[in-house]
Design a protein around this motif. Structure first.
Motif, PDB file in Angstrom:
ATOM      1  N   ALA A  28     -27.021 -26.307 -50.586  1.00  0.00           N
ATOM      2  CA  ALA A  28     -25.828 -25.963 -49.795  1.00  0.00           C
ATOM      3  C   ALA A  28     -24.538 -26.286 -50.539  1.00  0.00           C
ATOM      4  N   ASN A  29     -24.635 -27.124 -51.573  1.00  0.00           N
ATOM      5  CA  ASN A  29     -23.439 -27.512 -52.327  1.00  0.00           C
ATOM      6  C   ASN A  29     -23.164 -26.597 -53.526  1.00  0.00           C
ATOM      7  N   GLU A  30     -23.956 -25.553 -53.661  1.00  0.00           N
ATOM      8  CA  GLU A  30     -23.711 -24.636 -54.780  1.00  0.00           C
ATOM      9  C   GLU A  30     -22.281 -24.103 -54.702  1.00  0.00           C
ATOM     10  N   GLU A  31     -21.588 -24.097 -55.814  1.00  0.00           N
ATOM     11  CA  GLU A  31     -20.175 -23.717 -55.870  1.00  0.00           C
ATOM     12  C   GLU A  31     -19.954 -22.266 -55.421  1.00  0.00           C
ATOM     13  N   PHE A  32     -20.916 -21.384 -55.762  1.00  0.00           N
ATOM     14  CA  PHE A  32     -20.691 -19.969 -55.428  1.00  0.00           C
ATOM     15  C   PHE A  32     -20.672 -19.745 -53.920  1.00  0.00           C
ATOM     16  N   LEU A  33     -21.378 -20.615 -53.173  1.00  0.00           N
ATOM     17  CA  LEU A  33     -21.359 -20.482 -51.710  1.00  0.00           C
ATOM     18  C   LEU A  33     -19.979 -20.823 -51.154  1.00  0.00           C
ATOM     19  N   LYS A  34     -19.325 -21.812 -51.737  1.00  0.00           N
ATOM     20  CA  LYS A  34     -17.998 -22.222 -51.281  1.00  0.00           C
ATOM     21  C   LYS A  34     -16.938 -21.192 -51.666  1.00  0.00           C
ATOM     22  N   LYS A  35     -17.092 -20.599 -52.853  1.00  0.00           N
ATOM     23  CA  LYS A  35     -16.091 -19.645 -53.335  1.00  0.00           C
ATOM     24  C   LYS A  35     -16.321 -18.228 -52.790  1.00  0.00           C
ATOM     25  N   GLY A  36     -17.490 -17.988 -52.229  1.00  0.00           N
ATOM     26  CA  GLY A  36     -17.795 -16.649 -51.740  1.00  0.00           C
ATOM     27  C   GLY A  36     -18.144 -15.672 -52.837  1.00  0.00           C
ATOM     28  N   SER A  37     -18.422 -16.184 -54.038  1.00  0.00           N
ATOM     29  CA  SER A  37     -18.807 -15.304 -55.150  1.00  0.00           C
ATOM     30  C   SER A  37     -20.316 -15.045 -55.086  1.00  0.00           C
ATOM     31  N   LYS A  38     -20.759 -14.102 -55.912  1.00  0.00           N
ATOM     32  CA  LYS A  38     -22.165 -13.722 -55.896  1.00  0.00           C
ATOM     33  C   LYS A  38     -22.793 -13.911 -57.282  1.00  0.00           C
ATOM     34  N   PRO A  39     -23.935 -14.578 -57.336  1.00  0.00           N
ATOM     35  CA  PRO A  39     -24.697 -14.574 -58.586  1.00  0.00           C
ATOM     36  C   PRO A  39     -25.338 -13.193 -58.776  1.00  0.00           C
TER      37      PRO A  39
END
Length: 628
Positions: free
Chosen positions: A487-498
């Motif tokens: 849940a702490n993955e940065e992309f989740l906070k920024k709304g970006s997509k891998p």
């Protein structure tokens, strides 16, 4: 394509017996042509493959060919359509070879039977049964005992079947030539000495069948006795048999070409086709076979690949639907009439070649009776020519041949098309009925859930070869695995997509994350891998990655083509806090096929095995959707 030569059972001093309507005819050959009932014959042949049309079409197709000036029908024998498993033979429906041969016989025509049993022909796996690849130690088309055993067994089965039905010429049937192997000379260099041994073995095996007709084989430049080498390219007018005792034959003149998904719609102008045929007979040819004269349809999963289309229309003189393609059919019909006017002097006379100027030459045939025929050709593909021949002036369009059956009057020029033109066009129909009082068209829809249906067939760390896993029982192979996202993955906070990065040896794939479609990747039809890369939506916690790998027709030819694989080779997720997660060695659950296919919902009682939803508009942009 299919470049061929003729393999003969006996020396030219022997004869064969052909019986039609109770009348016996001696059939032999010499260095000029086949000889039927004591007469040399100039033959025009047409490839029509029985499994590429339905039996109800066969009589009309063959009759239309006959009306177009065709003497002979030619077909392959499709091994994988007949021997479904070792010793399990099938000759029903579109694969009723005996019935097809009898339709040809009823039309009063001859038949060239290319038993093969390897055919290439843009047919799945080159016509060789996939099950043969999995018999231990088998290597296709080499001096390999498992392959040779099954090849000889099937060839013998077909020969005996034809004998039982009295279909060989010596029995009164239509078969005047048979074929063993196909296009082998082109690949022999890859197989080295092993290939030469195999080619020689195949020739001897054919001779041992005792069919009392010559055999044909493709593209064997060092053909062993008693083989007659023939030509198969765009330049067969330049071909000379290796022995003066062997007639000059063209086993595949291509009036068009096959289609591939994403490729151009191929077309060969009839003027060019006619030019090639006229030049071939001008230079001493005795048999021309059109490949294809009617191409037909690759029904079911018979299309080879990758990416050969269901349509095998081939821009042929008779189109996919059995209709004469005009002007191609009509122009070639007139060509055949003109050539036949010259038949006797072409086959019995002596020829002289003279130059009539740059790019223009005449081949003049005369016999002891005083008969004379001439072919005048202009091989300049840009400029018309005006020439004087025997004190008369003649105009020759660029890239054309004029035929003069009496050495005076031009009855046909290959570049002058007088046949009418027709165009068969597919016109879109609106799905909504417009007439008052009629009901709206309805679609029944069934949508599959992405991923494993039922129980997984097996679970394995890493990837498997697609073809070796499905064994061509289906085009589809599911791969599924899962990944945990913190849940702490940065992309989740920024709304970006891998991004999901998949590498595959082909042929195509669909990607899903948490049962949502993410995109499609497709190869280019070559042996090399392709890469799929798409942004994906991941959530905190467990995420399911599902990949549906597909084949689109198996390889049809080439050196060691039976060992060319397919399928996913690498899966990675990139863009996770600037790091990459490699899922390639994960535990992957596999499922062979898709649910609807497994339930046969596209036919018969299988349609009732799922719940269909009715709609007036077919859904768009939905993956894994069946429409009825």
């Amino acid at each position: 394509m299919n470049l061929c030569f003729i393999l003969c059972l006996v020396s030219t001093s022997l004869t064969f017996t052909l019986v039609y309507g109770g009348v016996g005819s001696n059939v032999s050959y010499d260095g000029r042509s086949l000889i039927i009932d004591g007469q040399r014959k100039l033959l025009i042949s047409a490839s029509i493959h029985y499994p590429r049309s339905v039996p109800a079409m066969w009589p009309a197709l063959i009759q239309t060919a006959k009306e177009g000036g065709i003497d002979v029908i030619e077909t392959y024998v499709f091994w994988n359509g007949h021997e479904l498993s070792p010793g399990n033979y099938y000759f029903g429906g579109r694969f009723d070879l005996v019935q097809f041969a009898k339709v040809v016989q009823d039309a009063g025509m001859y038949l060239i039977l290319r038993i093969g049993p390897f055919v290439a022909a843009e047919w799945n796996f080159g016509g060789v049964p996939v099950w043969l690849h999995y018999i231990p130690g088998t290597v296709f088309r080499t001096y390999n005992q498992p392959f040779m055993h099954h090849m000889e067994k099937f060839t013998t089965y077909i020969v005996n079947l034809m004998k039982k039905e009295k279909l060989f010429a010596s029995q009164g049937g239509p078969i005047i030539l048979s074929q063993i192997e196909n296009e082998y000379g082109y690949y022999e260099n890859y197989y080295k000495e092993d290939g030469k041994k195999y080619a020689l073995w195949a020739a001897k095996m054919a001779v041992s069948q005792n069919t009392s007709v010559p055999w044909i084989m493709c593209q064997q430049w060092d053909a062993p006795d008693p083989v007659i080498d023939t030509c198969n390219s765009f330049y067969c007018d330049q071909f000379t048999p290796t022995s003066p005792k062997r007639p000059k034959m063209w086993t595949e003149n291509w009036p068009g070409w096959f289609k591939t998904f994403g490729g151009r719609d191929p077309h060969r102008p009839v003027e060019d086709v006619a030019f090639s045929v006229a030049r071939f007979f001008q230079k001493g040819g005795s048999l021309n076979n059109y490949y294809m004269y009617h191409g037909g349809t690759n029904f079911g999963r018979t299309a080879g690949g990758p990416f050969i289309t269901t349509s095998y229309d081939y821009d042929a003189p008779i189109d996919e639907y059995g209709l004469p393609r005009l002007p191609k059919w009509g122009h070639l019909k007139e060509l055949h009439k003109a050539i036949k006017l010259c038949e006797h002097v072409l086959l019995y006379g002596k020829s002289v070649n003279i130059s009539l100027g740059p790019s223009v030459e005449a081949d003049i045939y005369t016999d002891s009776s005083g008969a004379c025929a001439a072919f005048i050709s202009n091989v300049d593909d840009k400029n018309d020519k005006k020439v004087v021949f025997r004190n008369a002036s003649y105009h020759l369009p660029a890239w054309s041949v004029s035929i003069l059956p009496d050495c005076k009057n031009v009855v046909f020029n290959t570049a002058k098309v007088s046949s009418p033109t027709n165009i068969v066009a597919m016109i879109p129909e609106h799905l909504q009925q417009s007439d008052k009082g009629q009901k709206t068209l309805k679609w029944d829809v069934f949508k599959e859930n992405p991923g494993i249906w039922g129980k997984a067939d097996f679970v394995k760390n890493g990837f498997v070869d697609h073809i070796n896993t499905t064994k061509d029982t289906t085009d589809y192979l599911w791969h599924t695995t899962s990944i945990l996202i913190d849940a702490n993955e940065e992309f989740l906070k920024k709304g970006s997509k891998p991004a999901l990065l998949i590498e595959s040896k082909g042929h195509t794939l669909h990607a899903f994350v948490n049962q949502k479609y993410q995109g499609t990747g497709t190869g280019n039809g070559s042996h090399s891998a392709f890469t799929f890369k798409n942004p994906i939506s991941l959530r905190a916690g467990k995420n399911e990655i599902a990949i549906l790998s597909l084949t689109v027709g198996l390889q049809t030819a080439g050196p060691f083509y039976d060992f060319i694989g397919a399928g996913v080779t690498s899966v990675k997720i990139i863009g996770l806090n600037n790091r990459t997660i490699d899922l390639s060695s994960n535990a992957w659950a596999y499922k062979i096929g898709v649910l609807g296919e497994h339930l046969s919902i596209y036919q018969g009682e299988g349609m009732n095995s799922v719940k269909w939803t009715s709609t007036s508009e077919p859904p768009k942009g939905q993956a894994l959707t069946w429409l009825l």
